[in-house]
Design a protein around this motif. Sequence first.
Motif, PDB file in Angstrom:
ATOM      1  N   THR A  94       0.824  -1.210   0.000  1.00 14.42           N
ATOM      2  CA  THR A  94       0.000   0.000   0.000  1.00 14.42           C
ATOM      3  C   THR A  94       0.861   1.265   0.000  1.00 14.42           C
ATOM      4  O   THR A  94       0.515   2.266  -0.639  1.00 14.42           O
ATOM      5  N   THR A  95       1.998   1.203   0.702  1.00 16.60           N
ATOM      6  CA  THR A  95       2.898   2.351   0.688  1.00 16.60           C
ATOM      7  C   THR A  95       3.432   2.604  -0.723  1.00 16.60           C
ATOM      8  O   THR A  95       3.441   3.746  -1.208  1.00 16.60           O
ATOM      9  N   ALA A  96       3.854   1.528  -1.384  1.00 17.97           N
ATOM     10  CA  ALA A  96       4.419   1.670  -2.724  1.00 17.97           C
ATOM     11  C   ALA A  96       3.373   2.158  -3.721  1.00 17.97           C
ATOM     12  O   ALA A  96       3.631   3.070  -4.525  1.00 17.97           O
ATOM     13  N   VAL A  97       2.183   1.566  -3.669  1.00 17.63           N
ATOM     14  CA  VAL A  97       1.131   1.939  -4.627  1.00 17.63           C
ATOM     15  C   VAL A  97       0.741   3.396  -4.459  1.00 17.63           C
ATOM     16  O   VAL A  97       0.618   4.151  -5.434  1.00 17.63           O
ATOM     17  N   THR A  98       0.527   3.820  -3.218  1.00 13.17           N
ATOM     18  CA  THR A  98       0.110   5.202  -2.999  1.00 13.17           C
ATOM     19  C   THR A  98       1.249   6.184  -3.267  1.00 13.17           C
ATOM     20  O   THR A  98       0.995   7.349  -3.609  1.00 13.17           O
ATOM     21  N   TRP A  99       2.500   5.739  -3.129  1.00 14.67           N
ATOM     22  CA  TRP A  99       3.614   6.617  -3.471  1.00 14.67           C
ATOM     23  C   TRP A  99       3.612   6.912  -4.969  1.00 14.67           C
ATOM     24  O   TRP A  99       3.768   8.059  -5.377  1.00 14.67           O
ATOM     25  N   PHE A 100       3.405   5.886  -5.783  1.00 14.10           N
ATOM     26  CA  PHE A 100       3.373   6.092  -7.228  1.00 14.10           C
ATOM     27  C   PHE A 100       2.166   6.928  -7.659  1.00 14.10           C
ATOM     28  O   PHE A 100       2.220   7.647  -8.664  1.00 14.10           O
ATOM     29  N   ALA A 101       1.060   6.840  -6.886  1.00 11.32           N
ATOM     30  CA  ALA A 101      -0.161   7.576  -7.243  1.00 11.32           C
ATOM     31  C   ALA A 101      -0.370   8.804  -6.365  1.00 11.32           C
ATOM     32  O   ALA A 101      -1.479   9.342  -6.290  1.00 11.32           O
ATOM     33  N   ARG A 102       0.692   9.272  -5.709  1.00 17.76           N
ATOM     34  CA  ARG A 102       0.537  10.336  -4.714  1.00 17.76           C
ATOM     35  C   ARG A 102       0.019  11.639  -5.310  1.00 17.76           C
ATOM     36  O   ARG A 102      -0.745  12.371  -4.659  1.00 17.76           O
ATOM     37  N   ASP A 103       0.407  11.956  -6.541  1.00 19.88           N
ATOM     38  CA  ASP A 103      -0.069  13.197  -7.153  1.00 19.88           C
ATOM     39  C   ASP A 103      -1.571  13.158  -7.385  1.00 19.88           C
ATOM     40  O   ASP A 103      -2.278  14.141  -7.134  1.00 19.88           O
ATOM     41  N   GLN A 104      -2.075  12.014  -7.866  1.00 24.97           N
ATOM     42  CA  GLN A 104      -3.508  11.885  -8.124  1.00 24.97           C
ATOM     43  C   GLN A 104      -4.318  11.796  -6.829  1.00 24.97           C
ATOM     44  O   GLN A 104      -5.410  12.365  -6.723  1.00 24.97           O
ATOM     45  N   LEU A 105      -3.776  11.087  -5.836  1.00 25.83           N
ATOM     46  CA  LEU A 105      -4.524  10.870  -4.597  1.00 25.83           C
ATOM     47  C   LEU A 105      -4.471  12.060  -3.655  1.00 25.83           C
ATOM     48  O   LEU A 105      -5.489  12.445  -3.061  1.00 25.83           O
ATOM     49  N   PHE A 106      -3.282  12.636  -3.507  1.00 27.48           N
ATOM     50  CA  PHE A 106      -3.092  13.658  -2.482  1.00 27.48           C
ATOM     51  C   PHE A 106      -2.741  15.031  -3.058  1.00 27.48           C
ATOM     52  O   PHE A 106      -2.516  15.975  -2.294  1.00 27.48           O
ATOM     53  N   HIS A 107      -2.669  15.114  -4.386  1.00 24.45           N
ATOM     54  CA  HIS A 107      -2.331  16.371  -5.057  1.00 24.45           C
ATOM     55  C   HIS A 107      -1.030  16.955  -4.498  1.00 24.45           C
ATOM     56  O   HIS A 107      -0.902  18.165  -4.285  1.00 24.45           O
ATOM     57  N   SER A 108      -0.097  16.056  -4.262  1.00 22.23           N
ATOM     58  CA  SER A 108       1.191  16.467  -3.711  1.00 22.23           C
ATOM     59  C   SER A 108       2.243  15.434  -4.056  1.00 22.23           C
ATOM     60  O   SER A 108       1.965  14.233  -4.092  1.00 22.23           O
ATOM     61  N   GLY A 109       3.465  15.908  -4.287  1.00 24.30           N
ATOM     62  CA  GLY A 109       4.561  14.992  -4.573  1.00 24.30           C
ATOM     63  C   GLY A 109       5.282  14.539  -3.328  1.00 24.30           C
ATOM     64  O   GLY A 109       6.261  13.786  -3.407  1.00 24.30           O
ATOM     65  N   GLN A 110       4.811  14.966  -2.144  1.00 22.20           N
ATOM     66  CA  GLN A 110       5.454  14.566  -0.901  1.00 22.20           C
ATOM     67  C   GLN A 110       5.260  13.074  -0.644  1.00 22.20           C
ATOM     68  O   GLN A 110       4.308  12.455  -1.131  1.00 22.20           O
ATOM     69  N   THR A 111       6.148  12.513   0.163  1.00 21.11           N
ATOM     70  CA  THR A 111       6.061  11.091   0.505  1.00 21.11           C
ATOM     71  C   THR A 111       5.351  10.856   1.832  1.00 21.11           C
ATOM     72  O   THR A 111       5.107   9.704   2.200  1.00 21.11           O
ATOM     73  N   TRP A 112       5.007  11.935   2.551  1.00 15.28           N
ATOM     74  CA  TRP A 112       4.443  11.750   3.885  1.00 15.28           C
ATOM     75  C   TRP A 112       3.122  10.992   3.869  1.00 15.28           C
ATOM     76  O   TRP A 112       2.909  10.080   4.667  1.00 15.28           O
ATOM     77  N   PHE A 113       2.219  11.363   2.980  1.00 12.83           N
ATOM     78  CA  PHE A 113       0.916  10.695   2.993  1.00 12.83           C
ATOM     79  C   PHE A 113       0.997   9.233   2.541  1.00 12.83           C
ATOM     80  O   PHE A 113       0.321   8.377   3.120  1.00 12.83           O
ATOM     81  N   PRO A 114       1.800   8.872   1.539  1.00 18.78           N
ATOM     82  CA  PRO A 114       1.982   7.429   1.270  1.00 18.78           C
ATOM     83  C   PRO A 114       2.539   6.670   2.472  1.00 18.78           C
ATOM     84  O   PRO A 114       2.120   5.532   2.741  1.00 18.78           O
ATOM     85  N   LEU A 115       3.469   7.294   3.209  1.00 23.48           N
ATOM     86  CA  LEU A 115       3.988   6.649   4.416  1.00 23.48           C
ATOM     87  C   LEU A 115       2.891   6.499   5.470  1.00 23.48           C
ATOM     88  O   LEU A 115       2.822   5.481   6.172  1.00 23.48           O
ATOM     89  N   LEU A 116       2.026   7.502   5.568  1.00 23.12           N
ATOM     90  CA  LEU A 116       0.916   7.416   6.518  1.00 23.12           C
ATOM     91  C   LEU A 116      -0.073   6.316   6.116  1.00 23.12           C
ATOM     92  O   LEU A 116      -0.622   5.619   6.981  1.00 23.12           O
ATOM     93  N   VAL A 117      -0.298   6.150   4.807  1.00 23.97           N
ATOM     94  CA  VAL A 117      -1.170   5.067   4.339  1.00 23.97           C
ATOM     95  C   VAL A 117      -0.604   3.709   4.775  1.00 23.97           C
ATOM     96  O   VAL A 117      -1.324   2.845   5.279  1.00 23.97           O
ATOM     97  N   GLY A 118       0.708   3.521   4.579  1.00 20.82           N
ATOM     98  CA  GLY A 118       1.321   2.273   5.005  1.00 20.82           C
ATOM     99  C   GLY A 118       1.218   2.071   6.506  1.00 20.82           C
ATOM    100  O   GLY A 118       0.920   0.967   6.983  1.00 20.82           O
ATOM    101  N   ALA A 119       1.434   3.152   7.266  1.00 22.41           N
ATOM    102  CA  ALA A 119       1.358   3.041   8.719  1.00 22.41           C
ATOM    103  C   ALA A 119      -0.060   2.743   9.187  1.00 22.41           C
ATOM    104  O   ALA A 119      -0.275   1.985  10.147  1.00 22.41           O
ATOM    105  N   VAL A 120      -1.060   3.330   8.513  1.00 27.08           N
ATOM    106  CA  VAL A 120      -2.460   3.036   8.845  1.00 27.08           C
ATOM    107  C   VAL A 120      -2.776   1.562   8.560  1.00 27.08           C
ATOM    108  O   VAL A 120      -3.521   0.919   9.311  1.00 27.08           O
ATOM    109  N   THR A 121      -2.213   1.030   7.494  1.00 23.20           N
ATOM    110  CA  THR A 121      -2.404  -0.392   7.187  1.00 23.20           C
ATOM    111  C   THR A 121      -1.903  -1.259   8.334  1.00 23.20           C
ATOM    112  O   THR A 121      -2.616  -2.155   8.807  1.00 23.20           O
ATOM    113  N   LEU A 122      -0.687  -0.985   8.789  1.00 24.56           N
ATOM    114  CA  LEU A 122      -0.125  -1.768   9.891  1.00 24.56           C
ATOM    115  C   LEU A 122      -0.898  -1.533  11.186  1.00 24.56           C
ATOM    116  O   LEU A 122      -1.164  -2.477  11.945  1.00 24.56           O
TER     117      LEU A 122
END
Length: 407
Positions: A94-122
Amino acid sequence: MRNRIRHTSALALGSAVSGLLAYVFFALVTRALGSEAAAPVAVLWTYWSFAGAALTFPLQHWIARSVSAHGGERSVREALPGVLWLALGATAVTTAVTWFARDQLFHSGQTWFPLLVGAVTLGSAVTGVVRGVLTGRRRFAAVGAGLVAENGIRCLGALVLWVAGVDDPVAFGVCLLAGYAGAAAWPGAFRLARTGSAGDGESPLAFLGGTGGAQVLGQAVLTGGPVVLVLAGGTASEVTALFAGLALFRAPYTLALGLVATLTGWLTRLVVAERREELRRVRRGLLLLTVVGAAGAAVVGALAGPWLLQLVFGGDVSLSAALTLLLAVASTVAMANLVATLVVLAHGRALALVRWWLVALVPGALLFALADLPALDRTCWAFLVVEVAAFGLLLREGARERVPTAA
């Protein structure tokens, strides 16, 4: 009996308060950030609900069922390392998938929200384990307290950030993640006993995959109406009104989601003991309560639905009485589907859940595609049709009585 009532009442109260706090958290986020800046947190919040369906719910009920079926925690203790490796794998994916789609999902190139998605999964997986162990030990008051602690921590953090004038969406995303710290209040849940019989070789992953897949499908049916309406060309006001209507009538479902924890172990013990007549009474009672509840929901939805919608969400949010009736009835049947799901799980047939949810989607999709109705009406009718079809199919599956091989 008095102790059981006390624990069940505490769980009911905890479920209700937790559901309310979940909405308070997001209300604090939108007030602190504004609707546009809060969009990444909204995506994370939506993912949190699906992670709960895919991981927290299945893990909780797998552990509760296994403890009841095997008379102790040994089978869970032996299988849990493999399950946790699966959770770590899901976290990485989930971290990897959301990192690649971060611009579409979060309208940002930052890595924080993909990392948060992975942490929420765990975090969802860990919380499911804690709730499952507490449920297996019949500590329902503790389960209720955990529900409140999780969303209470989130609200407290968001309130502090709001008062401090913080306007960084990442900070509010961290607040959502911080809620999982509530599980640390029960460290004993990570010390499993060696009591009971071992597993019989059946992989728990089949149980978790079937339950998680079915819950995700059910969650998509329950919450996905606005997305369907957007794709069908609904107006912005219609989409907002449908979102509000679903949120309003989903409130009892949120309460039921916590309360059903008391049923898993009991139903499993009935199945293992081959108490078929009691199981028949459960199914008949569920059918009767669903019919009566749906009738009551229809009256409330038709007479008070439009008024309640405007009272809660404002005067410019409106649906007709006919549509609020449909949403109220469908949401009631969705609650019944939770119980019907647990009946099927008690019989050890988790994979059947996915099959029947997929089948239930067919009549709803056909109605949506072929009915000569406005898009909003078709969306509401399709929601009802899918929920009713799923209820009938799950109730039929639960009637196939046999002693399960434990998951």
